[in-house]
Scaffold this motif. Structure first.
Motif, PDB file in Angstrom:
ATOM      1  N   TRP A   1      29.125  68.268  87.132  1.00 36.77           N
ATOM      2  CA  TRP A   1      27.878  68.882  86.669  1.00 36.77           C
ATOM      3  C   TRP A   1      26.935  68.964  87.860  1.00 36.77           C
ATOM      4  CZ3 TRP A   1      24.295  66.655  82.252  1.00 36.77           C
ATOM      5  CH2 TRP A   1      23.390  67.653  81.847  1.00 36.77           C
ATOM      6  N   PRO A   2      26.918  70.089  88.566  1.00 33.85           N
ATOM      7  CA  PRO A   2      26.107  70.218  89.778  1.00 33.85           C
ATOM      8  C   PRO A   2      24.642  69.853  89.549  1.00 33.85           C
ATOM      9  CG  PRO A   2      27.580  72.090  89.568  1.00 33.85           C
ATOM     10  CD  PRO A   2      27.695  71.309  88.282  1.00 33.85           C
ATOM     11  N   HIS A   3      24.057  69.191  90.537  1.00 34.02           N
ATOM     12  CA  HIS A   3      22.646  68.805  90.557  1.00 34.02           C
ATOM     13  C   HIS A   3      22.330  67.644  89.608  1.00 34.02           C
ATOM     14  CE1 HIS A   3      22.338  72.465  92.822  1.00 34.02           C
ATOM     15  NE2 HIS A   3      22.600  73.218  91.769  1.00 34.02           N
ATOM     16  N   VAL A   4      23.325  67.189  88.857  1.00 31.74           N
ATOM     17  CA  VAL A   4      23.132  66.023  87.992  1.00 31.74           C
ATOM     18  C   VAL A   4      24.063  64.897  88.451  1.00 31.74           C
ATOM     19  CG1 VAL A   4      23.260  65.109  85.639  1.00 31.74           C
ATOM     20  CG2 VAL A   4      22.438  67.445  86.025  1.00 31.74           C
ATOM     21  N   ILE A   5      25.336  65.203  88.583  1.00 30.88           N
ATOM     22  CA  ILE A   5      26.323  64.212  89.029  1.00 30.88           C
ATOM     23  C   ILE A   5      26.461  64.277  90.547  1.00 30.88           C
ATOM     24  CG2 ILE A   5      28.727  63.460  88.893  1.00 30.88           C
ATOM     25  CD1 ILE A   5      28.872  64.767  86.141  1.00 30.88           C
ATOM     26  N   THR A   6      26.370  63.140  91.187  1.00 32.41           N
ATOM     27  CA  THR A   6      26.578  63.064  92.632  1.00 32.41           C
ATOM     28  C   THR A   6      28.060  63.249  92.940  1.00 32.41           C
ATOM     29  OG1 THR A   6      24.731  61.524  92.865  1.00 32.41           O
ATOM     30  CG2 THR A   6      26.297  61.631  94.689  1.00 32.41           C
ATOM     31  N   PRO A   7      28.408  64.197  93.806  1.00 29.55           N
ATOM     32  CA  PRO A   7      29.822  64.427  94.127  1.00 29.55           C
ATOM     33  C   PRO A   7      30.523  63.166  94.629  1.00 29.55           C
ATOM     34  CG  PRO A   7      28.484  66.224  94.966  1.00 29.55           C
ATOM     35  CD  PRO A   7      27.526  65.166  94.488  1.00 29.55           C
ATOM     36  N   LYS A   8      31.803  63.100  94.318  1.00 27.49           N
ATOM     37  CA  LYS A   8      32.693  62.012  94.742  1.00 27.49           C
ATOM     38  C   LYS A   8      32.243  60.647  94.239  1.00 27.49           C
ATOM     39  CE  LYS A   8      34.496  64.423  98.783  1.00 27.49           C
ATOM     40  NZ  LYS A   8      34.780  64.404 100.229  1.00 27.49           N
TER      41      LYS A   8
ATOM     42  N   ARG B   1      39.513  68.700  92.315  1.00 22.59           N
ATOM     43  CA  ARG B   1      38.253  69.332  92.718  1.00 22.59           C
ATOM     44  C   ARG B   1      37.102  68.921  91.801  1.00 22.59           C
ATOM     45  NH1 ARG B   1      37.205  75.863  92.421  1.00 22.59           N
ATOM     46  NH2 ARG B   1      34.932  75.747  92.598  1.00 22.59           N
ATOM     47  N   ILE B   2      37.407  68.720  90.525  1.00 20.91           N
ATOM     48  CA  ILE B   2      36.366  68.312  89.571  1.00 20.91           C
ATOM     49  C   ILE B   2      35.835  66.936  89.951  1.00 20.91           C
ATOM     50  CG2 ILE B   2      35.870  67.831  87.137  1.00 20.91           C
ATOM     51  CD1 ILE B   2      38.132  69.810  86.438  1.00 20.91           C
ATOM     52  N   ALA B   3      36.742  66.034  90.357  1.00 19.07           N
ATOM     53  CA  ALA B   3      36.309  64.702  90.784  1.00 19.07           C
ATOM     54  C   ALA B   3      35.591  64.762  92.122  1.00 19.07           C
ATOM     55  CB  ALA B   3      37.509  63.767  90.883  1.00 19.07           C
ATOM     56  N   ASN B   4      36.088  65.575  93.036  1.00 19.48           N
ATOM     57  CA  ASN B   4      35.463  65.683  94.355  1.00 19.48           C
ATOM     58  C   ASN B   4      34.048  66.233  94.272  1.00 19.48           C
ATOM     59  OD1 ASN B   4      37.752  64.718  95.650  1.00 19.48           O
ATOM     60  ND2 ASN B   4      38.633  66.759  95.910  1.00 19.48           N
ATOM     61  N   GLU B   5      33.815  67.066  93.260  1.00 16.56           N
ATOM     62  CA  GLU B   5      32.490  67.655  93.083  1.00 16.56           C
ATOM     63  C   GLU B   5      31.706  66.971  91.963  1.00 16.56           C
ATOM     64  OE1 GLU B   5      33.254  71.811  92.510  1.00 16.56           O
ATOM     65  OE2 GLU B   5      34.187  72.052  94.486  1.00 16.56           O
ATOM     66  N   GLY B   6      32.279  65.879  91.433  1.00 19.98           N
ATOM     67  CA  GLY B   6      31.637  65.196  90.315  1.00 19.98           C
ATOM     68  C   GLY B   6      32.000  63.729  90.273  1.00 19.98           C
TER      69      GLY B   6
END
Length: 534
Positions: free
Chosen positions: A382-389, A62-67
């Motif tokens: 890191w939401p809003h900084v790292i593009t998911p996936k 999930r961390i990778a999928n969202e980051g």
């Protein structure tokens, strides 16, 4: 009238100060929180975001999928305590002084948690540090002594030692969430270091997982029966072959009385299941007892090949069983961040202190600069900084964590830190990342597993390794054509130009990081002074 005016003035002043404090606190809490999750010896091959051949790890994934998922993350020294020292200090082992598991950590080193604490972060550490009983820079810690235990572990705290009944992975998470719920200062950003013992040897799963995983069969690695041809002395003489060096009792959970009855030559090591309560032991025996009886019947008819496969399967069942608990508990923490509204302003990192061999080249353990040991999992959200996936193939190391966290917090890193902040890669600004090689140096020889001292350099395409001290051997690998690292092309004339370029890069990078043969000799002298070598 005068009295009324004074009262009104006082109210206005209090309101101004109150607003100022609220704005100050609001500004403070906008600084990102940092959650650093690290497991011990977690091979990237055992995370389904990298490969789903062995296990599913949906919560870590999930961390990778969202980051972002890093596919070329590596360590500077593949052994537990030195890796942790590199992470904390942002300096190579030869600079921070923690070259192996034997030498003490120099506590005059300044660590990034100390800097963040001074900068106003609330700091906490729970789980396995592996060196030192009083880590600096933490408002609260509860850490395992040394390697720690899987069942009913002891913890070191600021108030003294305490033993907690249960399973270590669950307990580490319980302690973490207890701090988050009850003692976290909501007016401050926080640094949380959430550090798992698992899946470190001797791989004792929780009941809910050993009942499941002991029934599984796993695919064999392509290089399980590696004969170490086309390479030098180091690979052939290392003592971490599953067939020859993995113990029956400590590692494969064969009961001592059966080992003795079968007349098996086995090293006697501490038996971790002795820590279990009678109820825990009864449950364990209900599953592992039949496994033992089956092995006792089959052993006389086994040859080296069938025995190697049996030991590999037993290894994987227990190793991967411990990871299942890590994944579940990572999910508990991620869910808590969601429930408390902390996700949006929190950087979450998942990594390991190094890679690990899961039967590749016939091995378990780590230490070598070969990929399964050298490379380590790294997933960051890191939401809003790292593009998911996002996936990055850039060369990054555990050396870079300290400076990354300091930049995330808006704090200037000390000039003597040797890593590079990963911020450009987190923001998708790959063009600002110009590293084309990483450096590695392993020191702990002669010692457990007998992996020879070596240093080397890796680019995306090639890897050059120099084994030294009792040998003088070089190895060069083409990482694209030979990803399994089975063929040393150091003496292949086709690679003469590449070899010259890699040696030039190696010299340059050693100068950059202030390492040298003279410094290596100094560390050899430390071993001589301790009587470890002549």
């Amino acid at each position: 009238m005068k009295s009324g005016f004074n009262l009104l003035s006082l109210i206005l002043l209090l309101s101004i100060f109150s607003c100022t404090d609220e704005k100050s606190n609001e500004k403070e809490t906008k600084r990102p929180n940092i959650v650093f999750i690290m497991s011990d010896d977690h091979a990237y091959q055992a995370i389904s975001a990298y490969s789903d051949k062995l296990i599913q790890t949906p919560n870590i994934d999930r961390i990778a999928n969202e980051g972002i998922l890093f596919t070329n993350a590596s360590v500077t020294n593949s052994i537990c305590a030195p890796s942790r020292a590199v992470i904390l200090t942002g300096k190579h082992s030869h600079i921070n002084g923690k070259i192996d598991n034997l030498t003490p950590f120099d506590t005059t080193n300044v660590t990034f948690p100390q800097i963040l604490q001074k900068a106003g972060y609330q700091t906490a550490m729970f789980g396995k540090l592996h060196f030192g009983n009083n880590p600096k820079g933490f408002d609260e810690f509860k850490i395992l002594p040394g390697q720690g235990d899987y069942y009913n572990p002891k913890f070191i705290t600021q108030k003294g030692d305490t033993t907690i009944q249960g399973y270590v992975t669950d307990i580490t998470t319980d302690l973490t969430l207890d701090w988050m719920e009850k003692r976290r200062d909501t007016t401050k950003p926080f640094l949380l270091m959430y550090l798992h013992k698992a899946p470190h040897r001797s791989w004792l799963p929780a009941k809910r997982h050993y009942t499941e995983f002991t029934k599984k069969t796993f695919p064999l690695p392509e290089t399980l029966f590696d004969d170490y041809a086309n390479r030098g002395t180091a690979a052939a003489t290392a003592e971490m072959n599953i067939l020859k060096h993995m113990t029956y009792n400590y590692d494969n959970k064969v009961y001592p009385e059966i080992v003795k009855a079968l007349n098996i030559d086995d090293r006697e090591l501490y038996n971790p299941i002795e820590r279990m309560t009678p109820e825990q032991r009864a449950s364990w025996d209900s599953v592992y007892g039949p496994i033992n009886e089956d092995f006792k019947k089959r052993y006389p008819g086994m040859n080296d090949s069938t025995l190697m496969v049996w030991k590999y399967q037993r290894y994987m069942q227990d190793y991967l069983g411990t990871i299942a608990a890590v994944d579940e508990n990572v999910g508990r923490l991620l869910d808590y961040l969601d429930e408390e509204g902390l996700t949006e302003n929190t950087l979450v990192v998942y990594t390991s202190d190094q890679g690990f061999y899961l039967g590749e080249h016939g091995w378990f353990d780590k230490r070598f600069m070969y990929d399964e040991s050298f490379k380590t999992p790294l997933l960051i959200r890191w939401p809003h900084v790292i593009t998911p996936k996002t996936t990055s193939e850039e060369l990054v190391q555990n050396l870079d964590f300290a400076q990354t966290f300091l930049e995330v917090a808006g704090v200037k890193a000390p000039d003597d830190m040797q890593g590079e902040s990963l911020m450009p890669l987190l923001k998708g600004e790959t063009e600002k990342w110009d590293r084309d090689a990483v450096y590695y140096h392993y020191y702990e020889y002669p010692a457990e597993h007998a992996v020879k001292r070596h240093y080397g350099i890796a680019t995306k395409n090639f890897k050059l390794i120099h084994f030294y001290y009792d040998v003088d051997e070089w190895e060069l690998y083409d990482r694209k054509k030979d990803p399994l690292e089975m063929n040393n092309v150091y003496d292949d004339p086709t690679y003469a130009e590449t070899l010259a370029q890699m040696k030039e890069k190696l010299t340059s990078i050693r100068e950059k990081y202030k390492d040298s043969d003279a410094l290596s000799e100094q560390y050899i002298d430390i071993y001589k002074d301790k009587g470890l070598i002549e």
